[in-house]
Write a protein that holds these residues in place. Structure first.
Motif: not given
Lengths: 400, 437, 178
Positions: A111, B355-358, B361-362, B382, B384, C111, C113
C-alpha cells in the motif's frame, strides 16, 4: 398581537414556558372542561420502559468513576474446557482450500502511503470536543449532497432563496420569533435545493471515472428554476387523429422508443435518460383519448408527472417499501388541486401490507406536497384530468 | 383507398373519444423520485405538571437529534414554528405546519412525579392532516429520561420508514488514551448517540475488539491481561468477568457470540497458524472448525445461526469465506481486487459488511451473502471493523485519519450520511448492541 | 446528562488517563522493552541488569550490538537474509547464556485490520522461533506473543514507520530461574 409578541420577546425561557403552560391550562379548563369535547384523542397504550438494575443505575449516574473492580479475578477457574475434540485430528477432513495455496494474486501488495508529509505528530492527549465534520476531501470533487433527484441541480447562488422545504435549515435559533414571510412560501421565488443525480459515497468519489463524470454534472445541469419545471421534450406518439396540440416546445416527436431527452453526456445521464425513456414509453397517459379539447397533450401530462415526481421522496422508505409499486387514484378539483380525502390505493404489488402503506403514504405526500396553488392544468380540459391514477414504481430508485 | 383509411381512422378516433373515455382516469407512471430528508417539527414536550417542565425541552432535543442524525429527516427549527403546541390533546392546526413545509409533526407531553416520569407522544402526517398510528406512552424512572426519548424516536422512525428503529441501543467500544506506541485501551459502553459513556475496564491490560451478546447483557473481548491474547466474557450489569476458551500454547482472540448467545466462535493462533474454534459456553466443550495452514479469523454468524463468515488468507491474500456453522467446506465469496477483512453478517441476513484495502486505501463495504453486488460505502486512510445497527440500516466503524486519532463513524447502507459519533477521546472497535426491550 | 455529570465524567476521565499514563516509550527497547506481561501480572516484577553493552554476555549487548529484532515485508512472515544473520547471532548469544529465557513478540504495521494483524504477528513470532530452534535453541526457553498492530515502535503514518513496525522482537527475560 404586537404587544403580545413584544412581551413574548422580553420573557426568558422559564417565563415563557410558565406563561404558555398557564395559558394552556386556562384554555384547557375553559374549552375542554366546559364543553367536554368527545374524546378526540385516542387512548394511549402504556408501555413500561424496562428499568435497569440498581448497579447499572449507580454506574450510569457516576460515569467515569472506576468501574466495578473485577470481582477478584476469578483465579482462573475457567471451565477448563474439554480439549479432547479440539486436539483430535481434524473433525472435518474435507476442509479444502477452495483454491490452491500460494497463488500470486496481490496486485498491489505494498500500500503506497499518501504522498503528503505526515501532519503534526498525533496528539496524545484526550480529545473531548467532537472533531468538526468527517474529513472534508481535499480535491474539488462533487460533495455528497443530501438530496438525490432526477435532475442534478447546482447549489443555488447565494442570492437565490432556497426552498425552505428542501434546504437544510440554518442553525435553529430558538429565541427568534417566526418571521411572517414564512407564511407564504409559495410566493417566494425559490431555487430548487442542491441535488445530485446519484448517491455519491466516499467510495465512488474516489473512483476517478465517477469523479470525472460527476464533475461534469454541474456544467450540464440547468440553472435553478422555478417549479414546476418545464417538461422535457415529449417524445410520445400521439394518436393520428389528435389535433397535435401545438405547444410541444420540443424537437421532433419521433418514434416513441427513442425519446428526445436533454443531451446527456456521461453514463449517469444516460441511465437517467434511459429510465426517462422507459417511463415515457410506458406511460399510458400518452395514448389516451384522442381528439377534442378533453385530451391532455403529452407535454401537459408530462408536466403534471414531473411536478409530482419531484415531490416523491423515496428516501424515507424502508427497503421493503422500496420494493412496492403502488397505483394511487385521486380526483382533482377544477382548480387542479387534489380533492380532500380522495387519494386512495388502487392497486399495489411487491410488498407486505405495512410496506404498501409506507409506499402509499409517500405517494400521497408527493401528490399533496407539490400541488401548491394547483397543478396548472388547462381548465378547458378538466374532464381529461378530473380523475387521475398514478403508478409509483421505485424500481429505478432502489438503493440496492 | 387512402381516403377510406383516413375516414376509418377518424371514425375510430371518434368512437374512442366518446365511448369509454369519460370513465377513464388519466393514467401516469412515475419512476423517478427524489431522495431527500423529510422535514419534521418537534416542539418541546408539553409539561403536564410543573416537575415535568425541566424535561420538556430536553426530551424534544434528543428526539430531534436522533431523527436528524439518520440523515432521513430534517428538523424545521422551532424558531420557524407558527403554531404553539400548548396542550397534548388539543387539535392540531395543520395549515400552520403546512405553511412552513413541515411534513411530520411530533407532539409530546411529559409528567413527572417523584422519580417516575410518563412520556407521551403523537405523530401526525401534516400533508394529509392525519395522525399516523396511535399515541403512545412510556413510563419509567426519570434517570431513564434519555431512553424514553429514544423510545419515542424509535416509534416515530418506525412509523414513517417502516423499519424498526435503533435509537434505544448501546454500543460497546474501546476507549483509547496515551501515546501510540503504548496505548492505554479500555473497554467502554455508551448509548448509540455517544451519551452515557461508562468505562468497563481500568486500562491496565490491553483490550481489543469487543462484541455484545445478542441479549445485550454480556460482552466478550480479547484481553492481554495474562501477557498473551485471551478471551474475556463480562456481564455488563454486574461487571463479573471470566476468561474463557483456553487452549494451552495458543493465543485466543476474535470472539463472537452465536445468535442464541450460548456459544462463541473465536480464533486460536499457534505454530504460525490461526484456526477457528467453537466454544459451548454452558459445557465448555470446544470444536475446531477450520484446519488449514493459514489464517482464519474475524468470524461472524449468520443471524439464523446456520453459517459463519470469516476471513482467511488461504488463497494467498485475505479474502472472505462462508462455511456451515459446524465447520465444513468453506466457499470464497470475495473476488474483487484488494484484501478483504472483518466480514460481519447483517442482522437481516441479506448482506455482509466488510473492510477492504486496496491501492493504499481502506473501505467499508457491503455485499450480498454470495459475494455479489459489492458496494463500497467509505474510503479513507484507514477504515475498519464494521458493526451493524440492530435494524441493519446503519453501519458503525473505526476511522483513523492519516496521522490522527481513531474515532467512531457511522454511515447508512446506501453510503450516505457519514457521521462521526462523539466520544470522549479517541475510540475504536465499536460493537453495536441490540435494541433494548 | 446534566452539565454537572458531564463535567464529572470529564474530570474522572482525565484523572484516570493521568493515572494510567503508561511508561514513556522511546527508550532503545521500544516496543521490545514492553516485555511479556509488561507488569500485568501484578506484583510479579522481574528485575534484571542490562549491563554494559561492551560485555558480550550482557542483555544490553544483545539488544544493541546483536540486534533484538528482525523485520518483515508487508503481509509476510518470511525471514530475510539480514534477519537470518541477526537470528544466527542471537542464537549464539543464547547458547552462550543459557540462563536466559526469551519471549518473541510478533508485530504488524497499522495497514491491516486488527485481528488479522494478531494472526500475522503470531506468524512472524513463530517464524522467528522456528529459526532459533533450527539453530539449536531449545523450544522450552522460548515463548511467543503477538501484539498485532497494537504496539508500534514508530507511530507515523508513513512507509518508513510501517517498515520498522513489521517486526519480531526477541525479549530477554531476566534470570532464567527468577
Amino acid at each position: 398581537m404586537g404587544v403580545a409578541r413584544d412581551l413574548w420577546g422580553r420573557m426568558n425561557t422559564g417565563q415563557r414556558v410558565s406563561g404558555v403552560a398557564h395559558i394552556g391550562l386556562i384554555v384547557w379548563v375553559m374549552v375542554f372542561d366546559l364543553f367536554q369535547v368527545p374524546d378526540s384523542a385516542p387512548r394511549v397504550p402504556v408501555t413500561d420502559v424496562s428499568l435497569i438494575s440498581a448497579e447499572e443505575f449507580a454506574a450510569l449516574t457516576s460515569p467515569g468513576s472506576a468501574p466495578p473492580p473485577p470481582p477478584d479475578p476469578p483465579p482462573e477457574p475457567e471451565p477448563q474446557p474439554d480439549l479432547a475434540p479440539a486436539t483430535e485430528p481434524e473433525p472435518e477432513p474435507e476442509i479444502r482450500a477452495p483454491e490452491p495455496v500460494q497463488p500470486e494474486p496481490q496486485a498491489a501488495p505494498q500500500p503506497e502511503p499518501e504522498p503528503e508529509p505526515a501532519p503534526a505528530a498525533p496528539s496524545t492527549g484526550v480529545v473531548f470536543s467532537p472533531l468538526p465534520a468527517p474529513g472534508a476531501s481535499v480535491r474539488p470533487r462533487p460533495r455528497p449532497v443530501d438530496r438525490v433527484a432526477p435532475t442534478p441541480t447546482e447549489a443555488p447562488p447565494d442570492t437565490a432563496e432556497v426552498d425552505i422545504a428542501a434546504a437544510p435549515p440554518a442553525e435553529p435559533e430558538p429565541e427568534v420569533e417566526a418571521e411572517p414571510e414564512i407564511d407564504l412560501p409559495e410566493q417566494v421565488e425559490t431555487a430548487p435545493p442542491e441535488a445530485t443525480t446519484e448517491i455519491v459515497t466516499e467510495a465512488t468519489e474516489t473512483d476517478d471515472s465517477a469523479t470525472e463524470r460527476a464533475a461534469m454534472a454541474p456544467e450540464i445541469s440547468q440553472r435553478p428554476r422555478t417549479r414546476p419545471e418545464r417538461p422535457s421534450p415529449p417524445a410520445e406518439t400521439e394518436l393520428a387523429a389528435a389535433p397535435a396540440p401545438e405547444p410541444a416546445p420540443a424537437p421532433t416527436p419521433e418514434p416513441a422508443t427513442a425519446p428526445e431527452s436533454p443531451p446527456a453526456p456521461g453514463a449517469a445521464e444516460d441511465a437517467i435518460a434511459q429510465a426517462l425513456a422507459e417511463a415515457l414509453a410506458d406511460s399510458p397517459a400518452t395514448s389516451p383519448q384522442p381528439g377534442t379539447s378533453s385530451t391532455l397533450s403529452a407535454s401537459e401530462a408530462d408536466s403534471l408527472r414531473l411536478a409530482i415526481q419531484q415531490c416523491w421522496n423515496v428516501g424515507v422508505l424502508s427497503s421493503d417499501a422500496q420494493q412496492v409499486t403502488v397505483t394511487v387514484g385521486f380526483s382533482m378539483t377544477p382548480s387542479a388541486r387534489h380533492e380532500q380525502g380522495s387519494i386512495r390505493i388502487v392497486s399495489a404489488s411487491g410488498g407486505s401490507e405495512p410496506a404498501v402503506q409506507q409506499a402509499f403514504d409517500a405517494a400521497r405526500r408527493a401528490i399533496i406536497r407539490c400541488e401548491g396553488d394547483g397543478y396548472g392544468l388547462p381548465p378547458e380540459k378538466y374532464e381529461a384530468w378530473r380523475d387521475i391514477e398514478i403508478t409509483f414504481n421505485p424500481e429505478g430508485m432502489r438503493l440496492r | 383507398m387512402t381516403r377510406l383509411f383516413l375516414l376509418l381512422s377518424v371514425l375510430l378516433a371518434f368512437v374512442a373519444a366518446h365511448t369509454p373515455a369519460m370513465a377513464q382516469p388519466l393514467r401516469l407512471q412515475i419512476t423517478e423520485g427524489v431522495i431527500e430528508p423529510m422535514p419534521f417539527a418537534m416542539p418541546a414536550f408539553v409539561p403536564e405538571n410543573s416537575a415535568g417542565s425541566q424535561y420538556s425541552d430536553a426530551l424534544a432535543r434528543v428526539v430531534a437529534a436522533n431523527l436528524t442524525n439518520t440523515g432521513l429527516f430534517r428538523e424545521v427549527p422551532r424558531s420557524a414554528h407558527i403554531a404553539r403546541v400548548t396542550s397534548f390533546d388539543a387539535s392540531v392546526s395543520f395549515s400552520d405546519w403546512r405553511a412552513i413545509n413541515v411534513q411530520a409533526l411530533i407532539t409530546g407531553a411529559v409528567e413527572v412525579s417523584g422519580n417516575r416520569m410518563t412520556v407521551k407522544f403523537r405523530l401526525f402526517d401534516v400533508l394529509s392532516g392525519q395522525q399516523m398510528g396511535q399515541g403512545m406512552q412510556f413510563a419509567g424512572s426519570t434517570d431513564n429520561w434519555r431512553r424514553m426519548a429514544h423510545k419515542v424516536s424509535d416509534s416515530v422512525y418506525s412509523r414513517i420508514t417502516g423499519e424498526t428503529g435503533y435509537f434505544d441501543s448501546r454500543v460497546v467500544f474501546i476507549s483509547e488514551s496515551g501515546p501510540r506506541g503504548n496505548r492505554t485501551k479500555r473497554l467502554a459502553i455508551m448509548d448509540q448517540d455517544g451519551e452515557n459513556v461508562q468505562m468497563l475496564t481500568d486500562g491496565r491490560s490491553l483490550v481489543i475488539a469487543p462484541r455484545v451478546s445478542p441479549a445485550g447483557d454480556q460482552a466478550v473481548y480479547t484481553t492481554y491481561e495474562t501477557g498473551s491474547p485471551r478471551i474475556a466474557l463480562t456481564n455488563l450489569a454486574s461487571g463479573q468477568r471470566q476468561l474463557v476458551g483456553n487452549i494451552p500454547g495458543a493465543m485466543t482472540f476474535s470472539p463472537r457470540f452465536s445468535p442464541d448467545g450460548r456459544s462463541l466462535v473465536f480464533s486460536a493462533a499457534r505454530g504460525g497458524n490461526t484456526d477457528l474454534y467453537r466454544l459451548d459456553l454452558g459445557s465448555g466443550q470446544m470444536l475446531q472448525l477450520t484446519a488449514l495452514p493459514s489464517i482464519a479469523t474475524s468470524p461472524s454468524f449468520s443471524p439464523d445461526g446456520r453459517f459463519i463468515t470469516f476471513e482467511s488468507d488461504r488463497s494467498g491474500t485475505s479474502q472472505i469465506y462462508v462455511m456451515p456453522a459446524g465447520g465444513g467446506e468453506a466457499r470464497r465469496i470475495s473476488f474483487g481486487s484488494g484484501r478483504y477483512s472483518t466480514p460481519v453478517w447483517s442482522p437481516r441476513g441479506d448482506l455482509i459488511a466488510f473492510t477492504k484495502s486496496h491501492a493504499g486505501r481502506f473501505h467499508i463495504g457491503v455485499m450480498r451473502t454470495d459475494g455479489s453486488e459489492e458496494r463500497l460505502l467509505t474510503a479513507s486512510f484507514l477504515d475498519e471493523g464494521p458493526t451493524w445497527a440492530p435494524n441493519g440500516r446503519v453501519i458503525m466503524f473505526t476511522r483513523e485519519a492519516q496521522g490522527g486519532d481513531p474515532a467512531l463513524f457511522s454511515v447508512d447502507i446506501s453510503g450516505r450520511n457519514l457521521r462521526r459519533i462523539p466520544t470522549p477521546g479517541p475510540a475504536s472497535d465499536p460493537a453495536w448492541g441490540p435494541l433494548r426491550p | 446528562m446534566s452539565l454537572t455529570s458531564k463535567s464529572l465524567l470529564l474530570v474522572a476521565a482525565l484523572a484516570l488517563a493521568a493515572c494510567n499514563n503508561p511508561r514513556p516509550g522511546g527508550d532503545f527497547g521500544g516496543g521490545g522493552a514492553d516485555g511479556f506481561g509488561g507488569g500485568f501480572n501484578d506484583g510479579n516484577i522481574q528485575t534484571g541488569m542490562l549491563g554494559d553493552p561492551n560485555d558480550p554476555n550482557s542483555i544490553a549487548h544483545f539488544q544493541q550490538r546483536i540486534g533484538d529484532r528482525v523485520f518483515f515485508t508487508t503481509d509476510s512472515s518470511s525471514l530475510s537474509e539480514e534477519g537470518r544473520a541477526t537470528l544466527n547471532a542471537q542464537a549464539r548469544w543464547l547458547t552462550a547464556n543459557p540462563q536466559f529465557a526469551i519471549v518473541i513478540e510478533g508485530h504488524a504495521d497499522e495497514r491491516g485490520t486488527r485481528e488479522y494483524n494478531v494472526s500475522l504477528g503470531e506468524r512472524r513470532a513463530n517464524a522467528t522461533m522456528q529459526y532459533l530452534i533450527s539453530q539449536g535453541i531449545s523450544a522450552n526457553r522460548m515463548r511467543t506473543v503477538s501484539y498485532g498492530k497494537e504496539r508500534p515502535v514508530e507511530a507515523c503514518p508513513e512507509q518508513r514507520c510501517w517498515d520498522v513496525n513489521r517486526r519480531a522482537v526477541t525479549v530477554v527475560s531476566g534470570g532464567r530461574t527468577s
